[in-house]
Scaffold this active site. Sequence first.
Site, PDB file in Angstrom:
ATOM      1  N   LYS A  48     -19.377  -8.507  -7.582  1.00  0.00           N
ATOM      2  CA  LYS A  48     -18.722  -7.912  -6.410  1.00  0.00           C
ATOM      3  C   LYS A  48     -19.666  -7.573  -5.252  1.00  0.00           C
ATOM      4  CE  LYS A  48     -15.219  -8.324  -6.995  1.00  0.00           C
ATOM      5  NZ  LYS A  48     -14.660  -9.713  -7.115  1.00  0.00           N
ATOM      6  N   THR A  51     -21.273 -12.578  -4.015  1.00  0.00           N
ATOM      7  CA  THR A  51     -21.594 -13.828  -4.714  1.00  0.00           C
ATOM      8  C   THR A  51     -20.910 -15.029  -4.062  1.00  0.00           C
ATOM      9  OG1 THR A  51     -21.216 -12.431  -6.660  1.00  0.00           O
ATOM     10  CG2 THR A  51     -21.784 -14.750  -7.056  1.00  0.00           C
ATOM     11  N   TRP A  53     -19.479 -15.323  -1.264  1.00  0.00           N
ATOM     12  CA  TRP A  53     -19.911 -15.488   0.130  1.00  0.00           C
ATOM     13  C   TRP A  53     -21.210 -16.296   0.176  1.00  0.00           C
ATOM     14  CZ3 TRP A  53     -20.335 -10.540   3.716  1.00  0.00           C
ATOM     15  CH2 TRP A  53     -20.215 -10.944   5.048  1.00  0.00           C
ATOM     16  N   TRP A  76     -16.895 -22.691  -8.375  1.00  0.00           N
ATOM     17  CA  TRP A  76     -17.494 -22.627  -9.708  1.00  0.00           C
ATOM     18  C   TRP A  76     -17.997 -23.988 -10.181  1.00  0.00           C
ATOM     19  CZ3 TRP A  76     -12.340 -21.343  -8.736  1.00  0.00           C
ATOM     20  CH2 TRP A  76     -11.386 -22.280  -9.163  1.00  0.00           C
ATOM     21  N   TRP A  81     -21.892 -20.842 -12.566  1.00  0.00           N
ATOM     22  CA  TRP A  81     -22.541 -19.716 -13.244  1.00  0.00           C
ATOM     23  C   TRP A  81     -23.281 -20.260 -14.464  1.00  0.00           C
ATOM     24  CZ3 TRP A  81     -18.666 -18.440  -9.995  1.00  0.00           C
ATOM     25  CH2 TRP A  81     -18.746 -17.204  -9.359  1.00  0.00           C
ATOM     26  N   HIS A 103     -25.044 -13.687 -12.762  1.00  0.00           N
ATOM     27  CA  HIS A 103     -24.985 -12.224 -12.664  1.00  0.00           C
ATOM     28  C   HIS A 103     -25.919 -11.601 -13.709  1.00  0.00           C
ATOM     29  CE1 HIS A 103     -21.567 -12.225  -9.989  1.00  0.00           C
ATOM     30  NE2 HIS A 103     -20.669 -12.555 -10.882  1.00  0.00           N
ATOM     31  N   SER A 133     -14.763  -2.293  -5.325  1.00  0.00           N
ATOM     32  CA  SER A 133     -14.392  -3.700  -5.413  1.00  0.00           C
ATOM     33  C   SER A 133     -14.242  -4.122  -6.878  1.00  0.00           C
ATOM     34  CB  SER A 133     -15.457  -4.546  -4.710  1.00  0.00           C
ATOM     35  OG  SER A 133     -15.127  -5.911  -4.742  1.00  0.00           O
ATOM     36  N   TYR A 189     -25.254  -7.480   1.487  1.00  0.00           N
ATOM     37  CA  TYR A 189     -23.881  -7.733   1.929  1.00  0.00           C
ATOM     38  C   TYR A 189     -23.682  -7.121   3.322  1.00  0.00           C
ATOM     39  CZ  TYR A 189     -18.737  -7.521   1.766  1.00  0.00           C
ATOM     40  OH  TYR A 189     -17.402  -7.654   2.042  1.00  0.00           O
ATOM     41  N   PHE A 225     -14.908 -14.344   6.848  1.00  0.00           N
ATOM     42  CA  PHE A 225     -13.931 -13.835   5.890  1.00  0.00           C
ATOM     43  C   PHE A 225     -12.604 -14.570   6.033  1.00  0.00           C
ATOM     44  CE2 PHE A 225     -10.708 -10.968   4.258  1.00  0.00           C
ATOM     45  CZ  PHE A 225     -11.275 -10.542   3.063  1.00  0.00           C
ATOM     46  N   LYS A 254     -10.540  -6.895   1.090  1.00  0.00           N
ATOM     47  CA  LYS A 254     -10.631  -6.239   2.389  1.00  0.00           C
ATOM     48  C   LYS A 254     -11.355  -7.181   3.336  1.00  0.00           C
ATOM     49  CE  LYS A 254      -8.960  -2.119   1.515  1.00  0.00           C
ATOM     50  NZ  LYS A 254      -8.460  -0.997   2.320  1.00  0.00           N
ATOM     51  N   GLY A 256     -13.956  -7.831   4.536  1.00  0.00           N
ATOM     52  CA  GLY A 256     -15.416  -7.778   4.556  1.00  0.00           C
ATOM     53  C   GLY A 256     -15.946  -6.479   5.115  1.00  0.00           C
TER      54      GLY A 256
HETATM   55  P1  A3P Z   1     -13.897  -6.466  -1.566  1.00  0.00           P
HETATM   56  O1  A3P Z   1     -13.289  -6.387  -2.924  1.00  0.00           O
HETATM   57  O2  A3P Z   1     -14.556  -5.197  -1.112  1.00  0.00           O
HETATM   58  O3  A3P Z   1     -12.929  -7.005  -0.542  1.00  0.00           O
HETATM   59  P2  A3P Z   1     -18.106 -11.349  -5.336  1.00  0.00           P
HETATM   60  O4  A3P Z   1     -17.969 -12.676  -4.691  1.00  0.00           O
HETATM   61  O5  A3P Z   1     -19.523 -10.989  -5.646  1.00  0.00           O
HETATM   62  O6  A3P Z   1     -17.174 -11.176  -6.476  1.00  0.00           O
HETATM   63  O7  A3P Z   1     -17.709 -10.268  -4.233  1.00  0.00           O
HETATM   64  C1  A3P Z   1     -16.389 -10.165  -3.776  1.00  0.00           C
HETATM   65  C2  A3P Z   1     -16.363  -9.279  -2.553  1.00  0.00           C
HETATM   66  O8  A3P Z   1     -16.929  -9.982  -1.442  1.00  0.00           O
HETATM   67  C3  A3P Z   1     -14.949  -8.876  -2.162  1.00  0.00           C
HETATM   68  O9  A3P Z   1     -15.084  -7.555  -1.606  1.00  0.00           O
HETATM   69  C4  A3P Z   1     -14.643  -9.922  -1.105  1.00  0.00           C
HETATM   70  O10 A3P Z   1     -13.607  -9.556  -0.230  1.00  0.00           O
HETATM   71  C5  A3P Z   1     -15.979  -9.993  -0.381  1.00  0.00           C
HETATM   72  N1  A3P Z   1     -16.156 -11.214   0.406  1.00  0.00           N
HETATM   73  C6  A3P Z   1     -16.038 -12.490   0.004  1.00  0.00           C
HETATM   74  N2  A3P Z   1     -16.230 -13.340   1.031  1.00  0.00           N
HETATM   75  C7  A3P Z   1     -16.496 -12.580   2.112  1.00  0.00           C
HETATM   76  C8  A3P Z   1     -16.771 -12.874   3.495  1.00  0.00           C
HETATM   77  N3  A3P Z   1     -16.818 -14.119   3.964  1.00  0.00           N
HETATM   78  N4  A3P Z   1     -16.980 -11.822   4.318  1.00  0.00           N
HETATM   79  C9  A3P Z   1     -16.943 -10.573   3.863  1.00  0.00           C
HETATM   80  N5  A3P Z   1     -16.664 -10.219   2.577  1.00  0.00           N
HETATM   81  C10 A3P Z   1     -16.450 -11.227   1.723  1.00  0.00           C
END
Ligand code: A3P
Length: 292
Positions: A48, A51, A53, A76, A81, A103, A133, A189, A225, A254, A256
Amino acid sequence: SANMARLEVTETFHGITFPGHLHTQDSLHYATHFKFQDTDTLIVTYPKSGTTWMQEIVTVMSCKGDTVRAQTQPNWNRAPWLEQYYCPDVLNASQENRILTTHLPYNLLAAALSGSKAKVIYVARNPKDVAVSYYYFHKMAKFLPESGTFSEFLSAFLEGTVHYGSWFDHVKGWTNNARNIHNFLYVTYEEMSRTLRASLERVSEFLQCPLVEEELTSTLKSCSFSSMKKNCMVNYSLIPQEIMDHRKSKFMRKAGKIGDWVNTFSEEQSCTFDAIYTSRMADSSLTFVWCN
Ligand code: A3P
């Protein structure tokens, strides 16, 4: 419904809990004994933390801003992973410039990475936002245990009994050992959220993947996002509802945002968190942005 069977099978590996059907003992063994190549790029995160992104950024950047791969291959498959059971099928040693994701905590990969020139990108996020998250992710990801109330989840998060273990150990393990890693880049992030273009420039320099202006602009656009939320290769909508239920909570939850934790943490939870954070991070020089 409350009766819905969870796919949960919890297994322990080196003292850390994993969902057993996603991470078998064999797949964890495979990851910890992985043969890195110098042309590999390894994205490392605590869950969270951004990743998906970074997977999108590295994918599009390595295609010089061309988005075909990002639009046609699930994340994936293009940035697998290491520790998931299907990984050996996806990864092929004859392939160059592989993008890998993990992770796993540092101590489980230290031996495999030792002497390697693989490029390691560590993405960290402020742990209050990570906790929130992760809490919502437990609601939608049926392969994870029930989260319980936020208060219960937060206790487990702070104790490090959630999947992949302690956030503190993870972040400190990787960053305090960065000097042992030949090629290491630390990105947050929050930095990506505030100044994505500058982050892309840092990543591009680190990967020795120079981009001309239009390639950078295209990468920037596809990693926003809103683009990622629409891209089914990266928003997890291809995963069956029995495994990830987007009705419970969207993966791209959310927009971002930094500091969404204030909407979930009580003042008391925040104070408790701060006290534990201060003591657990005494041996770290990292600082985080906690609100926008
Ligand atoms: P939230 O749950 O706070 O919205 P991971 O990829 O490590 O699982 O992380 C997921 C988190 O990254 C989620 O946060 C997701 O919305 C956020 N995320 C993914 N892509 C994003 C982007 N382009 N810009 C901002 N946040 C992003």
